[in-house]
Design a protein around this motif. Structure first.
Motif, PDB file in Angstrom:
ATOM      1  N   ASN A 140      29.288  52.395  36.798  1.00  0.00           N
ATOM      2  CA  ASN A 140      30.662  52.225  37.259  1.00  0.00           C
ATOM      3  C   ASN A 140      31.173  53.543  37.816  1.00  0.00           C
ATOM      4  O   ASN A 140      30.774  54.616  37.368  1.00  0.00           O
ATOM      5  CB  ASN A 140      31.543  51.742  36.101  1.00  0.00           C
ATOM      6  CG  ASN A 140      31.751  52.823  35.055  1.00  0.00           C
ATOM      7  OD1 ASN A 140      32.663  53.646  35.161  1.00  0.00           O
ATOM      8  ND2 ASN A 140      30.881  52.856  34.035  1.00  0.00           N
ATOM      9  N   VAL A 168      37.333  48.604  43.710  1.00  0.00           N
ATOM     10  CA  VAL A 168      36.546  47.398  43.454  1.00  0.00           C
ATOM     11  C   VAL A 168      36.114  46.801  44.798  1.00  0.00           C
ATOM     12  O   VAL A 168      36.889  46.750  45.748  1.00  0.00           O
ATOM     13  CB  VAL A 168      37.374  46.372  42.658  1.00  0.00           C
ATOM     14  CG1 VAL A 168      36.614  45.048  42.525  1.00  0.00           C
ATOM     15  CG2 VAL A 168      37.723  46.925  41.291  1.00  0.00           C
ATOM     16  N   THR A 219      35.071  50.676  40.300  1.00  0.00           N
ATOM     17  CA  THR A 219      35.820  49.999  39.232  1.00  0.00           C
ATOM     18  C   THR A 219      37.290  50.397  39.193  1.00  0.00           C
ATOM     19  O   THR A 219      38.027  49.959  38.312  1.00  0.00           O
ATOM     20  CB  THR A 219      35.188  50.292  37.862  1.00  0.00           C
ATOM     21  OG1 THR A 219      35.014  51.716  37.704  1.00  0.00           O
ATOM     22  CG2 THR A 219      33.841  49.602  37.715  1.00  0.00           C
ATOM     23  N   ASN A 220      37.716  51.246  40.139  1.00  0.00           N
ATOM     24  CA  ASN A 220      39.144  51.509  40.319  1.00  0.00           C
ATOM     25  C   ASN A 220      39.847  51.920  39.029  1.00  0.00           C
ATOM     26  O   ASN A 220      40.876  51.374  38.650  1.00  0.00           O
ATOM     27  CB  ASN A 220      39.820  50.244  40.891  1.00  0.00           C
ATOM     28  CG  ASN A 220      41.168  50.561  41.526  1.00  0.00           C
ATOM     29  OD1 ASN A 220      41.338  51.631  42.095  1.00  0.00           O
ATOM     30  ND2 ASN A 220      42.103  49.643  41.422  1.00  0.00           N
ATOM     31  N   GLY A 221      39.295  52.919  38.332  1.00  0.00           N
ATOM     32  CA  GLY A 221      39.882  53.360  37.070  1.00  0.00           C
ATOM     33  C   GLY A 221      40.868  54.499  37.254  1.00  0.00           C
ATOM     34  O   GLY A 221      40.857  55.205  38.261  1.00  0.00           O
ATOM     35  N   ASP A 222      41.707  54.684  36.237  1.00  0.00           N
ATOM     36  CA  ASP A 222      42.690  55.767  36.267  1.00  0.00           C
ATOM     37  C   ASP A 222      42.103  57.095  35.782  1.00  0.00           C
ATOM     38  O   ASP A 222      42.553  58.162  36.187  1.00  0.00           O
ATOM     39  CB  ASP A 222      43.899  55.414  35.399  1.00  0.00           C
ATOM     40  CG  ASP A 222      44.682  54.244  35.963  1.00  0.00           C
ATOM     41  OD1 ASP A 222      44.728  54.110  37.203  1.00  0.00           O
ATOM     42  OD2 ASP A 222      45.228  53.462  35.170  1.00  0.00           O
ATOM     43  N   THR A 232      39.172  53.406  31.476  1.00  0.00           N
ATOM     44  CA  THR A 232      39.169  51.948  31.596  1.00  0.00           C
ATOM     45  C   THR A 232      38.427  51.558  32.873  1.00  0.00           C
ATOM     46  O   THR A 232      38.199  52.394  33.748  1.00  0.00           O
ATOM     47  CB  THR A 232      40.594  51.349  31.668  1.00  0.00           C
ATOM     48  OG1 THR A 232      41.272  51.904  32.802  1.00  0.00           O
ATOM     49  CG2 THR A 232      41.379  51.628  30.399  1.00  0.00           C
ATOM     50  N   VAL A 233      38.062  50.286  32.961  1.00  0.00           N
ATOM     51  CA  VAL A 233      37.497  49.744  34.192  1.00  0.00           C
ATOM     52  C   VAL A 233      38.303  48.517  34.598  1.00  0.00           C
ATOM     53  O   VAL A 233      38.911  47.853  33.758  1.00  0.00           O
ATOM     54  CB  VAL A 233      36.011  49.349  34.032  1.00  0.00           C
ATOM     55  CG1 VAL A 233      35.162  50.548  33.663  1.00  0.00           C
ATOM     56  CG2 VAL A 233      35.843  48.236  32.992  1.00  0.00           C
ATOM     57  N   ASP A 234      38.324  48.238  35.888  1.00  0.00           N
ATOM     58  CA  ASP A 234      38.929  47.016  36.401  1.00  0.00           C
ATOM     59  C   ASP A 234      37.911  45.896  36.215  1.00  0.00           C
ATOM     60  O   ASP A 234      36.849  45.897  36.844  1.00  0.00           O
ATOM     61  CB  ASP A 234      39.281  47.195  37.878  1.00  0.00           C
ATOM     62  CG  ASP A 234      40.048  46.010  38.458  1.00  0.00           C
ATOM     63  OD1 ASP A 234      39.885  44.879  37.953  1.00  0.00           O
ATOM     64  OD2 ASP A 234      40.794  46.214  39.436  1.00  0.00           O
ATOM     65  N   GLU A 235      38.216  44.956  35.351  1.00  0.00           N
ATOM     66  CA  GLU A 235      37.245  43.917  34.993  1.00  0.00           C
ATOM     67  C   GLU A 235      36.952  42.940  36.126  1.00  0.00           C
ATOM     68  O   GLU A 235      35.967  42.199  36.051  1.00  0.00           O
ATOM     69  CB  GLU A 235      37.714  43.150  33.758  1.00  0.00           C
ATOM     70  CG  GLU A 235      37.677  43.998  32.501  1.00  0.00           C
ATOM     71  CD  GLU A 235      38.122  43.242  31.262  1.00  0.00           C
ATOM     72  OE1 GLU A 235      37.541  43.455  30.194  1.00  0.00           O
ATOM     73  OE2 GLU A 235      39.076  42.435  31.370  1.00  0.00           O
ATOM     74  N   THR A 236      37.750  42.962  37.191  1.00  0.00           N
ATOM     75  CA  THR A 236      37.424  42.097  38.331  1.00  0.00           C
ATOM     76  C   THR A 236      36.144  42.554  39.018  1.00  0.00           C
ATOM     77  O   THR A 236      35.538  41.798  39.780  1.00  0.00           O
ATOM     78  CB  THR A 236      38.570  42.060  39.352  1.00  0.00           C
ATOM     79  OG1 THR A 236      38.780  43.378  39.889  1.00  0.00           O
ATOM     80  CG2 THR A 236      39.859  41.548  38.722  1.00  0.00           C
TER      81      THR A 236
END
Length: 387
Positions: free
Chosen positions: A155, A161, A339-342, A351-355
């Motif tokens: 990721n 994403v 995964t477009n995390g902060d 965190t990860v974007d679950e989409t």
């Protein structure tokens, strides 16, 4: 449930029950149970943790491995997620729960088409990536003996994403760690002439080590030398006997890696000697540079574009990854998946974007199928399997 919901549920379960390197006992049981429920054959292993499985097609062809890492980190989670870690001081702060769920998703998709597969899929759920020794254990266990190519992903929080980073050649750095104990002679702080101050020696050494990159390595090459810990003394008016420094070195080229190590030893010995001190160096060699193979990277690129992902050539990462050990033995590709995390890896609020999870599963599925079809691409790689 849809596959996407199933994978999110699996990932959240893993996230709540993280286990550190070489302690992934419950994680191992959980992964094995998910595979067995789907009718996927689990392979024998001498390893205490980690899961290996095969999906064998009905037609002859190559064996393609798909790898996930399964361990977590000793970090206290600082998110407010309803499925945050239930284990104090442990967290999936690098997204290995995401990787595991994605590979399980690819496995389900490939299992559904088992009768049409030309070749075999080897599933590698690897322990102890964070410890840096898991891949070598997998190799010694013989799990890649008959594998023709391998695929993995990580990721990438700074990619959106729907974006995947693929490149041939170097992608991630070699990782080396050092510990230096500088031994001087203690004395009263008011009478420094009676001692050999290791604090002064360490300060000069830390400064000088930065010249390895700026003055000993070509500007066209790259390296990182970071001193991350210094410890010495226990009170304000005494010069200590010893000072300890620790840190890490990252390089992308084997020759530069050797050059940096040689210069590190020379500077350490010469500078501490100039201050009438002695240095004991412990050098811990980690994974080599991660070098993707062109033919396999091209196949993954084609598969990603056909699936509809945006493919980019990513920047080099100075992080390390023991997937690199596999690539010393068999051709393969390691990709970065958006995964477009902060926050970046190893942060307590990671965190990860679950989409992105279903897309990662389909990327691995399509890449494996592309490699099964492109048998000629694999056989053209002049590579001796040294497992």
């Amino acid at each position: 449930m849809t596959l996407e919901k199933d994978l999110i549920q699996i990932r959240r379960h893993l996230h709540q029950f993280p286990e550190l390197s070489q302690e992934e006992f419950e994680t191992t049981k959980f992964i094995a149970s998910q595979l067995l429920k789907s009718g996927i054959k689990v392979r024998p292993t001498i390893l205490e943790t980690g899961v290996f499985a095969d999906i064998e097609g009905t037609h002859p062809g190559p064996t393609i491995a798909i790898r996930a890492d399964i361990d977590a980190l000793p970090i206290q989670e600082q998110t407010n997620l309803p499925y945050r870690s239930r284990i104090p001081g442990k967290m999936h702060a690098c997204g290995h729960d995401f990787h595991t769920a994605a590979v399980l998703g690819a496995a389900y998709l490939l299992k559904a088409e088992q009768a049409e597969l030309r070749g075999k899929i080897r599933l590698i759920f690897q322990p102890a990536e964070e410890y840096g020794a898991g891949a070598q254990k997998v190799l010694r266990d013989g799990q890649l003996k008959d594998v023709d190519a391998i695929i993995g992903l990580h990721n990438k929080p700074d990619l959106p994403v729907g974006t995947v980073g693929i490149k041939s050649g170097p992608l991630m750095a070699a990782v080396d760690r050092f510990k230096v104990v500088i031994k001087g002679k203690g004395a009263h702080a008011a009478l420094p002439q009676n001692g050999h101050d290791p604090i002064t020696a360490s300060a000069q050494l830390i400064t000088a080590l930065q010249t390895i990159v700026s003055r000993s390595i070509s500007p066209l090459e790259s390296a990182v030398v970071s001193v991350t810990r210094i410890e010495g003394g226990n009170t304000w008016n005494v010069l200590p006997e010893t000072v300890t420094i620790e840190g890490t070195i990252r390089t992308f080229d084997p020759e530069v890696r050797t050059q940096v190590k040689e210069r590190f030893y020379a500077l350490t010995e010469q500078i501490t000697g100039a201050f009438s001190s002695k240095a004991a160096i412990d050098w811990f060699e980690g994974p080599p540079p991660l070098m993707n193979h062109a033919a396999v990277a091209e196949a993954a690129w084609v598969a990603a574009e056909q699936y509809g992902l945006k493919v980019i050539e990513p920047e080099l990462s100075t992080a390390g990854e023991d997937f690199a050990y596999y690539l010393q033995h068999i051709p393969g590709v390691f990709a970065f998946f958006g995964t477009n995390g902060d926050e970046d890896w190893h942060h307590p609020s990671f965190t990860v974007d679950e989409t992105a999870l279903i897309e990662a599963a389909y990327f691995l599925y399509h890449s494996a199928k592309e490699l099964l079809l492109q048998q000629t691409a694999i056989t053209k790689i002049k590579w001796v399997n040294r497992v």
